[in-house]
Design a protein around this motif. Structure first.
Motif: not given
Length: 136
Positions: A37, A55, A58, A99
């Motif tokens: 990223t 992230y 999650w 995800l």
């Protein structure tokens, strides 16, 4: 695959089991996505920190032992939920996505949590849990 097996000793994962894995698993599942990223998406430090925070949260939420009120919306959008990920911890060969579940749906490896016998009574309600069995 071998680096992720120790994490699967949790067949009924709880909230913080998300971060209980091997070094190789941590590198592949956390550090590589954050590094990618940082190098592929143009963003400032605050956006990068926001991504890392979302992230990490999650990963914690999909290991949660609780059903969340927003799970039906996430399921509709093919985002992975705690129930989806618990199927992965029980069956190992289903619901690989952390995800997004649409990859599993495309590949034929998705298993709806409501069709798994151990989950059926409590998914979406009951005592607030994803499943009834006790932690191993």
């Amino acid at each position: 695959r071998g680096s992720h097996n120790p994490h699967h000793r949790f067949t009924n994962p709880r909230l913080f089991d998300a971060f209980n894995g091997s070094i190789a698993d941590t590198v592949c599942m956390i550090l590589v996505p954050l590094y990618a990223t940082a190098n592929l998406v143009r963003c400032n430090v605050w956006e990068y920190m926001a991504f890392g925070t979302l992230y990490a949260n999650w990963l914690v939420l999909i290991h949660s032992e609780f059903h969340h009120k927003w799970d039906p919306l996430f399921s509709t959008l093919s985002f992975g939920t705690a129930a989806d990920h618990h199927v992965h911890h029980k069956l190992f060969v289903k619901n690989f996505g952390h995800l997004f579940m649409f990859w599993d749906k495309l590949a034929g490896s998705y298993k709806d949590p409501t069709t798994v016998r151990v989950f059926a009574p409590l998914v979406g309600g009951g005592e607030g849990g994803v499943e009834k069995q006790h932690r191993n």
